[in-house]
Design an enzyme around this catalytic site. Sequence first.
Site, short mmCIF file in Angstrom:
data_model
loop_
_atom_site.label_atom_id
_atom_site.label_comp_id
_atom_site.label_asym_id
_atom_site.label_seq_id
_atom_site.Cartn_x
_atom_site.Cartn_y
_atom_site.Cartn_z
NE ARG A 1 14.28 2.36 -1.83
CZ ARG A 1 13.41 2.97 -2.69
NH1 ARG A 1 13.99 3.46 -3.80
NH2 ARG A 1 12.20 3.04 -2.45
CE LYS B 1 6.77 6.10 6.14
NZ LYS B 1 6.64 5.96 4.69
N1 BES Z 1 8.25 1.44 5.28
C1 BES Z 1 7.66 2.40 3.90
C2 BES Z 1 6.92 1.28 2.94
C3 BES Z 1 5.65 1.31 3.43
C4 BES Z 1 4.43 2.07 3.11
C5 BES Z 1 5.36 0.02 3.98
C6 BES Z 1 3.22 1.47 3.52
C7 BES Z 1 4.19 -0.28 4.57
C8 BES Z 1 3.05 0.58 4.21
C9 BES Z 1 8.98 2.62 3.04
O1 BES Z 1 10.23 2.72 3.95
C10 BES Z 1 8.63 3.96 2.59
O2 BES Z 1 8.66 4.90 2.95
N2 BES Z 1 8.65 3.98 1.31
C11 BES Z 1 8.29 5.15 0.43
C12 BES Z 1 9.39 4.98 -0.82
C13 BES Z 1 9.32 6.57 -1.84
C14 BES Z 1 9.70 7.14 -0.77
C15 BES Z 1 10.06 6.42 -2.84
C16 BES Z 1 6.94 5.10 0.01
O3 BES Z 1 6.24 3.93 -0.38
O4 BES Z 1 6.26 6.08 -0.16
MN MN Z 2 10.44 5.05 4.80
#
Ligand code: BES
Ligand code: MN
Length: 500
Positions: A353, A279
């Site tokens: 997931r 990220k």
């Molecule tokens: N933990 C994150 C989701 C999240 C984002 C929670 C912002 C709280 C605030 C999750 O693991 C994630 O990174 N999801 C990705 C999924 C994508 C790679 C398909 C996302 O939301 O970008």
């Molecule tokens: Mn994630």
Amino acid sequence: MRIELSGAAPADEKADLLAIGCAEDTLDDNAIVNAFDTATAGFLRAAIRDERFLGKSGQTLVFATHGKVAPGRIALVGLGKRAAINLPALRSFAARAARLATSAGAKRLALLPPLGFLGPQPEQRALCERLSEGLVLGCYRFDKYLSEDKRKPVSLKEVSLLVGPGFDPDLASAVVRGEQLGAAVCRARDLINEPGAAMTPTRMAEVAKSIATEHGLGCQILGPTECRAQNMGLFLAVAQGSIEEPRFIHLSWKPNAPKKRILLVGKGVTFDSGGLSLKPNDGMLDMKTDMSGAAAVLSAMAVIAQEKLSVEVHALAACTENMPSGSAYRLGDVLRSKAGKTVEINNTDAEGRLTLADAITYGLELEPDEIFDFATLTGACIVALGPHIAGVMSNNDALAGAWLAAAKAAGEEMWRLPLPDRLMDMLKSDVADMKNTGERWGGALTAGLFLREFVGETPWVHVDLAGPSTADKESAEFSKGGTGFGVATVIEYLRRIASA
Ligand code: BES
Ligand code: MN
Ligand code: ZN
């Protein structure tokens, strides 16, 4: 803070601050306000005019009484239109009153709910419960890492709920229930607010153990070896990039003659860097909160035991970090889940997931009647519903309806999203049974669809709380940071089953 019930007249209550809940549309002829106005020679109504206090929801007015009546100060707290005042609004009222009392340095607070709201017995119980819950939430602080002189300690020592003369002493048990629920929400907040370096999977397991010991719950903790024996290939792949060992937590409450057996699963990623699909800084900033689902289900177990609910409940949390390293799982890796399905990784940041899928499969062996999972799963859900509303997905309309009704009563905002079969195409892989990530659009839904592949026929509700798990500013019952979202609805839903 001690909360007690009082039958005293408001003008005789020796409090540093008396908080009066005021409906907007009846402010002009509010009898309590009129009585205090008379007792203060017309200064209260003058202040109401001067400060343009209208009784709108969230509006407050603090007024010093200069010895004319027993309470040292009066705080009017706006509750909005009378017809819209409900139990969640009264929880906010109590939380606001607690904040006002704290900023005034008050030790003794008295709460007067809006006139005429006190109805028959069951409503009085619910009222006392919500006021107590709100008081506890309004006093929540996460200041353990602040130097002594930078903390703003809670001054409140005693709170009286003015429930009128001749109240039923049995209402005291409603106060206790509200305090217990509030404390569980605060416990969830504490877990969420701890830095990732402190709230590691190992620490989560220790906390779970202490909750179990304190409340007489069953507790099983699986380390990496046990998880390998359980074939949790998805969970272990996420964990393999971190030097922190994963922990799979299982708490259980098994009363005699339970009405149902319920499985609660919480996402327990103690820090989500994204893994090799790293990220950017801003996206990672808040990712110590990626275990909010786990925090909610583990904390809720305490209340379930305290209330001795006649429902069998199992709470699972697959706790791990998601880190990039030489041992991290890769894009293109094909993993074998506990359920046997293979998954091709096309984004290591869709780790939640994966951990949930193996936890759900483990949970299915307990043969639950219903499954609920709670996860900070997708940024897409925040795009869809904004920062305050959780997305609800389900394979069962009746269950989704019952769940949303409980959420509404508990005062937690949730909204149903669809699980469109068509989008399953996005999860098709050439080399494995599935990919872990779909395309850009509909990201909350493809995450839900991925999970649906693991629940089989069991009625299931998925709650994506990526938005409401944290608050970016303080308001009534919320403080900045972890909110403890989910605990209140779980308890409300289970109470409904237990008393059905
Ligand atoms: N933990 C994150 C989701 C999240 C984002 C929670 C912002 C709280 C605030 C999750 O693991 C994630 O990174 N999801 C990705 C999924 C994508 C790679 C398909 C996302 O939301 O970008
Ligand atoms: Mn994630
Ligand atoms: Zn995550």
